[in-house]
Design a protein around this motif. Sequence first.
Motif, PDB file in Angstrom:
ATOM      1  N   THR A   1       1.091   3.991  -3.102  1.00 47.87           N
ATOM      2  CA  THR A   1       0.778   5.390  -2.802  1.00 47.87           C
ATOM      3  C   THR A   1       1.959   6.285  -3.108  1.00 47.87           C
ATOM      4  OG1 THR A   1      -0.707   4.669  -1.033  1.00 47.87           O
ATOM      5  CG2 THR A   1      -0.006   6.975  -1.000  1.00 47.87           C
ATOM      6  N   TYR A   2       3.129   5.885  -2.649  1.00 47.01           N
ATOM      7  CA  TYR A   2       4.355   6.655  -2.873  1.00 47.01           C
ATOM      8  C   TYR A   2       4.621   6.810  -4.365  1.00 47.01           C
ATOM      9  CZ  TYR A   2       9.354   7.702  -3.007  1.00 47.01           C
ATOM     10  OH  TYR A   2      10.570   8.261  -3.275  1.00 47.01           O
TER      11      TYR A   2
ATOM     12  N   VAL B   1       5.338   7.036   4.010  1.00 52.21           N
ATOM     13  CA  VAL B   1       5.091   7.699   2.724  1.00 52.21           C
ATOM     14  C   VAL B   1       5.402   9.186   2.835  1.00 52.21           C
ATOM     15  CG1 VAL B   1       3.293   8.366   1.074  1.00 52.21           C
ATOM     16  CG2 VAL B   1       3.439   6.005   1.854  1.00 52.21           C
TER      17      VAL B   1
ATOM     18  N   VAL C   1       2.151   9.276  -6.144  1.00 53.22           N
ATOM     19  CA  VAL C   1       2.387  10.678  -5.806  1.00 53.22           C
ATOM     20  C   VAL C   1       3.732  11.159  -6.346  1.00 53.22           C
ATOM     21  CG1 VAL C   1       2.690  12.323  -3.914  1.00 53.22           C
ATOM     22  CG2 VAL C   1       0.895  10.597  -3.783  1.00 53.22           C
TER      23      VAL C   1
ATOM     24  N   THR D   1       0.836  -1.203   0.000  1.00 52.74           N
ATOM     25  CA  THR D   1       0.000   0.000   0.000  1.00 52.74           C
ATOM     26  C   THR D   1       0.873   1.256   0.000  1.00 52.74           C
ATOM     27  OG1 THR D   1      -1.700  -1.177   1.232  1.00 52.74           O
ATOM     28  CG2 THR D   1      -1.816   1.223   1.248  1.00 52.74           C
ATOM     29  N   ALA D   2       1.917   1.241   0.817  1.00 48.07           N
ATOM     30  CA  ALA D   2       2.824   2.387   0.884  1.00 48.07           C
ATOM     31  C   ALA D   2       3.556   2.582  -0.440  1.00 48.07           C
ATOM     32  CB  ALA D   2       3.819   2.196   2.023  1.00 48.07           C
TER      33      ALA D   2
END
Length: 117
Positions: A9-10, A83, A13, A5-6
């Motif tokens: 997301t990272y 993150v 972005v 998940t991290a």
Amino acid sequence: MYNLTAYITYLIVVVTAILYVGHLCYKYGHVYIAQIIPEDPQLTHQVNKILLAGYYLLNIGYGIYAISIWDRLHDLIGVIESVMTHLAYITLILAAMHYFNMLVINIILKQKSNTNN
């Protein structure tokens, strides 16, 4: 699960930020380079493209490195903290690169104006 998940997301972005900032620097950076090399617009364009490629390579390299050193995450709070920390680092790198490039351009322009006077 939390690490995945991290990472996702990272990556979303950071890739968005890198592409956006790179596009802005490329789009408006030619004006500064043209002040250094006014006699050759083709060379100005090529230097701008090389700077963009170097920018992308440095940031992609850091992004891959950041993921490779990521600690194991055990909860959602850890995901958010991790993150945000990694995004802060890459944002600082982008800002430092920008200010360094502007400083170098400023120094070159001052030297160029001193030799013309």
